[in-house]
Design a protein around this motif. Sequence first.
Motif, PDB file in Angstrom:
ATOM      1  N   LEU A  70      15.228 -30.261 -14.964  1.00 21.21           N
ATOM      2  CA  LEU A  70      16.500 -28.954 -15.100  1.00 21.21           C
ATOM      3  C   LEU A  70      16.995 -29.295 -16.724  1.00 21.21           C
ATOM      4  CD1 LEU A  70      18.038 -30.107 -12.013  1.00 21.21           C
ATOM      5  CD2 LEU A  70      16.065 -29.125 -12.450  1.00 21.21           C
ATOM      6  N   GLU A  71      17.125 -29.611 -17.228  1.00 19.73           N
ATOM      7  CA  GLU A  71      17.027 -28.999 -18.815  1.00 19.73           C
ATOM      8  C   GLU A  71      17.580 -28.242 -19.286  1.00 19.73           C
ATOM      9  OE1 GLU A  71      13.053 -30.981 -21.487  1.00 19.73           O
ATOM     10  OE2 GLU A  71      15.550 -32.946 -21.308  1.00 19.73           O
ATOM     11  N   LYS A  72      16.740 -26.683 -19.217  1.00 14.29           N
ATOM     12  CA  LYS A  72      17.078 -26.246 -19.318  1.00 14.29           C
ATOM     13  C   LYS A  72      17.790 -24.858 -18.400  1.00 14.29           C
ATOM     14  CE  LYS A  72      12.696 -26.032 -22.736  1.00 14.29           C
ATOM     15  NZ  LYS A  72      11.783 -26.236 -23.662  1.00 14.29           N
ATOM     16  N   TRP A  73      18.445 -25.434 -17.882  1.00 13.21           N
ATOM     17  CA  TRP A  73      18.404 -24.623 -16.669  1.00 13.21           C
ATOM     18  C   TRP A  73      19.555 -24.734 -16.863  1.00 13.21           C
ATOM     19  CZ3 TRP A  73      17.507 -25.568 -10.799  1.00 13.21           C
ATOM     20  CH2 TRP A  73      16.368 -25.223 -10.204  1.00 13.21           C
ATOM     21  N   ASP A  74      19.827 -23.139 -16.380  1.00 14.48           N
ATOM     22  CA  ASP A  74      21.466 -22.916 -16.566  1.00 14.48           C
ATOM     23  C   ASP A  74      22.800 -23.801 -15.943  1.00 14.48           C
ATOM     24  OD1 ASP A  74      20.042 -20.365 -16.607  1.00 14.48           O
ATOM     25  OD2 ASP A  74      20.992 -18.625 -15.048  1.00 14.48           O
ATOM     26  N   LEU A  75      22.888 -24.457 -15.759  1.00 15.75           N
ATOM     27  CA  LEU A  75      23.436 -25.599 -14.933  1.00 15.75           C
ATOM     28  C   LEU A  75      24.263 -26.305 -16.101  1.00 15.75           C
ATOM     29  CD1 LEU A  75      22.684 -29.083 -14.634  1.00 15.75           C
ATOM     30  CD2 LEU A  75      21.482 -27.612 -12.950  1.00 15.75           C
ATOM     31  N   VAL A  76      23.251 -26.886 -17.438  1.00 15.09           N
ATOM     32  CA  VAL A  76      23.525 -27.226 -18.576  1.00 15.09           C
ATOM     33  C   VAL A  76      24.710 -26.868 -18.929  1.00 15.09           C
ATOM     34  CG1 VAL A  76      22.578 -28.770 -20.074  1.00 15.09           C
ATOM     35  CG2 VAL A  76      21.273 -28.364 -18.352  1.00 15.09           C
ATOM     36  N   ALA A  77      24.768 -25.555 -19.291  1.00 13.62           N
ATOM     37  CA  ALA A  77      25.845 -24.990 -19.840  1.00 13.62           C
ATOM     38  C   ALA A  77      27.043 -24.772 -19.527  1.00 13.62           C
ATOM     39  CB  ALA A  77      25.648 -23.179 -20.490  1.00 13.62           C
ATOM     40  N   TYR A  78      26.746 -23.865 -18.105  1.00 12.89           N
ATOM     41  CA  TYR A  78      28.039 -24.600 -16.655  1.00 12.89           C
ATOM     42  C   TYR A  78      28.815 -25.464 -16.842  1.00 12.89           C
ATOM     43  CZ  TYR A  78      26.573 -19.737 -14.962  1.00 12.89           C
ATOM     44  OH  TYR A  78      26.092 -18.660 -15.529  1.00 12.89           O
ATOM     45  N   ARG A  79      28.073 -26.897 -16.615  1.00 14.04           N
ATOM     46  CA  ARG A  79      28.751 -28.110 -16.507  1.00 14.04           C
ATOM     47  C   ARG A  79      28.922 -28.552 -17.852  1.00 14.04           C
ATOM     48  NH1 ARG A  79      26.787 -33.838 -17.324  1.00 14.04           N
ATOM     49  NH2 ARG A  79      28.322 -35.636 -15.524  1.00 14.04           N
ATOM     50  N   ALA A  80      28.940 -28.248 -18.652  1.00 13.61           N
ATOM     51  CA  ALA A  80      29.003 -28.481 -20.800  1.00 13.61           C
ATOM     52  C   ALA A  80      30.298 -27.456 -20.051  1.00 13.61           C
ATOM     53  CB  ALA A  80      28.498 -28.366 -21.539  1.00 13.61           C
ATOM     54  N   MET A  81      30.837 -26.658 -19.981  1.00 12.26           N
ATOM     55  CA  MET A  81      32.235 -25.742 -20.097  1.00 12.26           C
ATOM     56  C   MET A  81      33.098 -25.694 -19.138  1.00 12.26           C
ATOM     57  SD  MET A  81      30.343 -21.877 -20.346  1.00 12.26           S
ATOM     58  CE  MET A  81      32.068 -20.605 -20.159  1.00 12.26           C
ATOM     59  N   ALA A  82      32.557 -26.679 -17.912  1.00 17.67           N
ATOM     60  CA  ALA A  82      33.653 -27.160 -16.377  1.00 17.67           C
ATOM     61  C   ALA A  82      34.153 -28.840 -16.639  1.00 17.67           C
ATOM     62  CB  ALA A  82      33.091 -27.813 -15.503  1.00 17.67           C
ATOM     63  N   LEU A  83      33.176 -29.680 -18.339  1.00 18.53           N
ATOM     64  CA  LEU A  83      33.455 -30.214 -18.158  1.00 18.53           C
ATOM     65  C   LEU A  83      34.851 -30.498 -19.670  1.00 18.53           C
ATOM     66  CD1 LEU A  83      30.677 -32.843 -18.132  1.00 18.53           C
ATOM     67  CD2 LEU A  83      32.536 -32.944 -16.336  1.00 18.53           C
ATOM     68  N   ALA A  84      34.463 -29.707 -19.897  1.00 15.78           N
ATOM     69  CA  ALA A  84      34.988 -29.060 -21.523  1.00 15.78           C
ATOM     70  C   ALA A  84      36.426 -29.244 -21.028  1.00 15.78           C
ATOM     71  CB  ALA A  84      34.567 -28.571 -22.403  1.00 15.78           C
ATOM     72  N   ALA A  85      36.667 -28.003 -20.587  1.00 19.83           N
ATOM     73  CA  ALA A  85      37.911 -27.459 -19.378  1.00 19.83           C
ATOM     74  C   ALA A  85      39.064 -28.718 -19.778  1.00 19.83           C
ATOM     75  CB  ALA A  85      38.321 -26.970 -17.964  1.00 19.83           C
ATOM     76  N   PRO A  86      40.290 -28.296 -20.389  1.00 17.56           N
ATOM     77  CA  PRO A  86      40.802 -27.131 -20.732  1.00 17.56           C
ATOM     78  C   PRO A  86      40.203 -27.374 -22.201  1.00 17.56           C
ATOM     79  CG  PRO A  86      43.172 -28.951 -21.098  1.00 17.56           C
ATOM     80  CD  PRO A  86      41.736 -29.689 -20.355  1.00 17.56           C
ATOM     81  N   GLY A  87      39.785 -27.610 -22.789  1.00 18.22           N
ATOM     82  CA  GLY A  87      39.135 -27.114 -24.118  1.00 18.22           C
ATOM     83  C   GLY A  87      37.492 -26.433 -23.869  1.00 18.22           C
ATOM     84  N   PHE A  88      36.577 -25.914 -25.172  1.00 21.48           N
ATOM     85  CA  PHE A  88      35.367 -24.886 -24.520  1.00 21.48           C
ATOM     86  C   PHE A  88      34.706 -25.612 -25.490  1.00 21.48           C
ATOM     87  CE2 PHE A  88      33.343 -21.459 -26.515  1.00 21.48           C
ATOM     88  CZ  PHE A  88      33.456 -20.869 -25.240  1.00 21.48           C
ATOM     89  N   ASP A  89      34.076 -25.636 -25.033  1.00 20.90           N
ATOM     90  CA  ASP A  89      32.479 -26.176 -25.688  1.00 20.90           C
ATOM     91  C   ASP A  89      31.500 -25.442 -26.466  1.00 20.90           C
ATOM     92  OD1 ASP A  89      29.885 -26.997 -26.700  1.00 20.90           O
ATOM     93  OD2 ASP A  89      30.015 -28.181 -24.606  1.00 20.90           O
ATOM     94  N   HIS A  90      31.891 -25.485 -27.993  1.00 21.40           N
ATOM     95  CA  HIS A  90      31.438 -23.859 -28.995  1.00 21.40           C
ATOM     96  C   HIS A  90      30.205 -23.913 -29.005  1.00 21.40           C
ATOM     97  CE1 HIS A  90      35.708 -22.651 -29.911  1.00 21.40           C
ATOM     98  NE2 HIS A  90      35.823 -24.092 -30.230  1.00 21.40           N
ATOM     99  N   ASP A  91      29.177 -25.020 -28.293  1.00 23.05           N
ATOM    100  CA  ASP A  91      27.727 -24.607 -28.397  1.00 23.05           C
ATOM    101  C   ASP A  91      27.567 -24.646 -26.962  1.00 23.05           C
ATOM    102  OD1 ASP A  91      27.661 -27.085 -30.481  1.00 23.05           O
ATOM    103  OD2 ASP A  91      28.094 -28.909 -29.727  1.00 23.05           O
ATOM    104  N   VAL A  92      27.318 -24.211 -26.013  1.00 23.53           N
ATOM    105  CA  VAL A  92      27.248 -22.943 -25.405  1.00 23.53           C
ATOM    106  C   VAL A  92      26.535 -21.810 -25.652  1.00 23.53           C
ATOM    107  CG1 VAL A  92      27.866 -22.143 -23.101  1.00 23.53           C
ATOM    108  CG2 VAL A  92      28.912 -24.480 -23.130  1.00 23.53           C
ATOM    109  N   SER A  93      25.961 -21.539 -25.118  1.00 18.53           N
ATOM    110  CA  SER A  93      24.495 -20.346 -25.698  1.00 18.53           C
ATOM    111  C   SER A  93      25.191 -18.944 -25.450  1.00 18.53           C
ATOM    112  CB  SER A  93      23.129 -20.481 -25.547  1.00 18.53           C
ATOM    113  OG  SER A  93      22.770 -20.420 -24.021  1.00 18.53           O
ATOM    114  N   ARG A  94      25.411 -17.480 -25.398  1.00 16.43           N
ATOM    115  CA  ARG A  94      24.706 -16.315 -24.930  1.00 16.43           C
ATOM    116  C   ARG A  94      24.187 -16.755 -23.531  1.00 16.43           C
ATOM    117  NH1 ARG A  94      23.832 -13.971 -29.422  1.00 16.43           N
ATOM    118  NH2 ARG A  94      25.742 -13.953 -30.375  1.00 16.43           N
ATOM    119  N   PRO A  95      24.541 -16.059 -22.601  1.00 16.24           N
ATOM    120  CA  PRO A  95      25.805 -15.832 -22.022  1.00 16.24           C
ATOM    121  C   PRO A  95      26.868 -16.077 -21.567  1.00 16.24           C
ATOM    122  CG  PRO A  95      24.223 -15.157 -20.298  1.00 16.24           C
ATOM    123  CD  PRO A  95      23.850 -15.681 -21.471  1.00 16.24           C
TER     124      PRO A  95
END
Length: 365
Positions: free
Chosen positions: A23-48
């Motif tokens: 599942l390493e290429k699934w969308d959840l990788v980006a969403y989980r990274a963003m959730a775990l970075a809150a309230p900061g921001f993970d600048h490595d998350v890709s578009r969209p």
Amino acid sequence: MTLIAAALMIFLYGKIDYTDPKLEKWDLVAYRAMALAAPGFDHDVSRPFAYRILGPYLAGLIGGHRDTGIYLVNLAFSITLIILAYRLMLVFGLRPPAACIAMILYIFNKHFFGFTTWNYFHLDDVLLNIFLIILFWSMMRRRWVIFAVALALATLAKEVALIMIPVALLALAEERALEREGPAYLRALVPAAACFVLLRLFIRPPVGPTLPEAFAQNWTKITSLDRLFRILLNPFVPISLVPLVFIDKTVSLLRGRLHMLLFYLLVLGTTLFGSNNERLLNPAFIVVYPLIGLIVQESILPSTSAVTLILIAGFLSSFHWLVARYPLPSRETGAVLSVGTMIIVTLALTLFRMMRRKEKAGARA
């Protein structure tokens, strides 16, 4: 009954194992990274994904930095979605029995409710559906302030929400209310437009396709029979062909509600911007399942045997080779269940309708 069905299916769908290397290429990788970075921001998350900030940040802020907390946040919003969707069914004119049947069929949908409860990092999908329900309600009730707030928040979840702009415009045109409601409608679009633009001005993802690039990468799915099946029929098994079985009723129900058809077609169009298939049709449940409920209410009830068959088929079609606490042995087994239940429901309801017509003809004679 609807909430009992939801609780049962939430248990049976289970929870994703996000540590699975497949599942390493699934969308959840980006969403989980963003959730775990809150309230900061993970600048490595890709578009969209980087623009879809609402779900991950709510999950991270409310659920904390533990995956269990994020799961519980998703669970709370999923139950909220079921309650609001049931209420919308009633607004669409369904009586409680038909609304309950339609909602249980939605809960049995492994591609929609099943996927977002199993893959709980996709909170944006749940929030989008909640806001779309509010948008439909506020559009029908002419509550433009609520419409404006819901559309702006929905835009922070997924850009798909913007399809409500032409849908609301057509709804007003159908009801000949453009001249009266047009100015308030236009004002209601401003916050969402601002959110859409500001997100793209202040968030600069390092990689990822733009909307034109995403379309260029995915539009070819319409040239594949397999993928066409997966976006036209498979998302709604086993009731995919029910509107065709009762085509006259479908046409009658959509008369004066062409904005619902436009909504479905626009959701269908959004699938050409993503690599997924069935899951991208998720927002269409807001118009498809009320239509199914109205067909059940006006053409099938009070036949308990026909309703029972549909519900059993719906339950059987909910089993999946991956999205499940107790997975099926293979993808092929799931395909057989999906296609098989759709064929059974279609044939059974076709026979049911023929018998009903024969009975009515005999009564008139």
